[in-house]
Design a protein around this motif. Structure first.
Motif, PDB file in Angstrom:
ATOM      1  N   UNK A 176       2.399   3.167  50.514  1.00 26.63           N
ATOM      2  CA  UNK A 176       3.097   3.348  49.242  1.00 26.63           C
ATOM      3  C   UNK A 176       3.261   4.846  49.014  1.00 26.63           C
ATOM      4  N   UNK A 177       4.512   5.302  48.912  1.00 24.14           N
ATOM      5  CA  UNK A 177       4.774   6.719  48.769  1.00 24.14           C
ATOM      6  C   UNK A 177       6.010   6.948  47.906  1.00 24.14           C
ATOM      7  N   UNK A 178       6.519   8.165  47.902  1.00 23.35           N
ATOM      8  CA  UNK A 178       7.660   8.488  47.037  1.00 23.35           C
ATOM      9  C   UNK A 178       8.899   7.646  47.320  1.00 23.35           C
ATOM     10  N   UNK A 179       9.308   7.428  48.586  1.00 22.88           N
ATOM     11  CA  UNK A 179      10.454   6.546  48.833  1.00 22.88           C
ATOM     12  C   UNK A 179      10.248   5.145  48.280  1.00 22.88           C
ATOM     13  N   UNK A 180       9.011   4.673  48.273  1.00 24.18           N
ATOM     14  CA  UNK A 180       8.717   3.361  47.709  1.00 24.18           C
ATOM     15  C   UNK A 180       9.052   3.337  46.217  1.00 24.18           C
ATOM     16  N   UNK A 181       8.702   4.405  45.508  1.00 23.57           N
ATOM     17  CA  UNK A 181       8.988   4.486  44.070  1.00 23.57           C
ATOM     18  C   UNK A 181      10.487   4.450  43.819  1.00 23.57           C
ATOM     19  N   UNK A 182      11.244   5.230  44.602  1.00 25.32           N
ATOM     20  CA  UNK A 182      12.700   5.245  44.443  1.00 25.32           C
ATOM     21  C   UNK A 182      13.293   3.879  44.746  1.00 25.32           C
ATOM     22  N   UNK A 183      12.781   3.230  45.782  1.00 25.56           N
ATOM     23  CA  UNK A 183      13.285   1.907  46.147  1.00 25.56           C
ATOM     24  C   UNK A 183      12.964   0.872  45.078  1.00 25.56           C
ATOM     25  N   UNK A 184      11.781   0.944  44.492  1.00 24.99           N
ATOM     26  CA  UNK A 184      11.405  -0.004  43.447  1.00 24.99           C
ATOM     27  C   UNK A 184      12.322   0.118  42.242  1.00 24.99           C
ATOM     28  N   UNK A 185      12.681   1.339  41.880  1.00 27.66           N
ATOM     29  CA  UNK A 185      13.612   1.537  40.764  1.00 27.66           C
ATOM     30  C   UNK A 185      14.985   0.951  41.102  1.00 27.66           C
ATOM     31  N   UNK A 186      15.379   1.052  42.369  1.00 29.34           N
ATOM     32  CA  UNK A 186      16.632   0.452  42.806  1.00 29.34           C
ATOM     33  C   UNK A 186      16.556  -1.069  42.734  1.00 29.34           C
ATOM     34  N   UNK A 187      15.422  -1.626  43.144  1.00 31.21           N
ATOM     35  CA  UNK A 187      15.220  -3.078  43.123  1.00 31.21           C
ATOM     36  C   UNK A 187      15.315  -3.609  41.699  1.00 31.21           C
TER      37      UNK A 187
END
Length: 287
Positions: A176-187
């Motif tokens: 779990x890292x920064x790209x995960x956070x960006x992807x979750x917001x996209x989801x």
């Protein structure tokens, strides 16, 4: 198969996945990446492109969870990001293995150092706030365009999607890292899309349906929109999967939660959101 009639089965499937995933997260924690835990970043300039698998033969001896990125026009610069905070002696030892194997000079070690987790905490807090604001905004918008019952059902499905993705990351120990956070917001934004399509069809079908025929109307609406939902998600998954297969580690870190989120969002729009709406309407009436 009647979806509304078998709603308890689908609710149970989701509940089991969420409970297992979050229980494991409570026991052993998430596999946080360097952005959340701190760690070490080393950049090395190579004479040519070296496959990631070959680089891992060395890096995995120090940190098997490290991420490797290729930088530069010819992708000849490698960036190694570990979740372990290596002291200078360990960083030198790691570089010396590359130096010996690929006949490098000391000047080819472009940079190396330790990084703290402060940025991770900041990103995490802002991401949580963003999701809360987005959720409230969606609830207000859907309530305005449809009814409050639609808004509550959509938010339940949205929370379901977030929890399922978190559970998947916990169960499979995915970093779990920064790209995960960006992807979750996209989801969060994407997963509401199919739900709105189904709800719009339900609203149209209610105009000609019996007043209390909520289950029948929802079932009909799902059948009318399920092909569209599956086709849309399938084409999106194809593109994202191609990025995941062909992309570097940083791209894979972003696309993996997107794949999980899109699959979960498609599932929830069909098997969660509409059944929840039927439950609310059946108990509360015209809200």
């Amino acid at each position: 198969m009647k979806i509304i009639e078998n709603k308890k089965v689908f609710f149970a499937i989701s509940l089991v996945i969420i409970i297992v995933g979050l229980s494991l997260a409570a026991i052993r924690g998430f596999n946080y990446g360097i952005d959340f835990t701190g760690g070490t970043v080393i950049q090395i300039e190579m004479d040519e492109y070296i496959p990631t698998e070959e680089i891992r033969e060395i890096v995995d001896g120090y940190d098997s969870s490290a991420t490797i990125n290729h930088i530069g026009n010819q992708r000849e610069i490698i960036q190694i990001r570990t979740t372990e905070s290596f002291n200078n002696e360990t960083r030198v030892s790691l570089y010396n293995e590359f130096k010996e194997k690929y006949n490098l000079d000391d000047a080819d070690r472009l940079s190396s150092g330790q990084y703290g987790p402060q940025i991770g905490a900041e990103i995490r807090n802002k991401a949580v706030i963003s999701i809360i604001i987005a959720t409230i905004g969606m609830l207000l918008y859907i309530t305005f365009r449809f009814q409050f019952s639609y808004g509550i059902s959509a938010i339940v499905a949205l929370i379901h999607d977030v929890l399922i993705v978190l559970a998947v990351y916990s169960i499979f120990r995915i970093p779990v890292n920064s790209p995960f956070v960006a992807a979750m917001l996209t989801v969060v934004g994407y997963s509401i899309n199919d739900t709105i399509v189904v709800f719009d069809r339900i609203r149209e079908n209610l105009k000609t349906a019996k007043r209390s025929a909520f289950a029948e109307t929802a079932e009909l609406s799902i059948k009318q929109t399920i092909r569209r939902s599956l086709n849309t998600s399938f084409t999106t998954i194809l593109a994202i999967t191609a990025l995941y297969i062909l992309g570097v580690d940083s791209i894979k870190e972003f696309t993996l939660p997107l794949i999980a989120g899109i699959l979960t969002g498609t599932y929830s729009s069909i098997f969660i959101a509409s059944p929840v709406w039927v439950l609310i309407k059946s108990k509360k009436g015209n809200i």
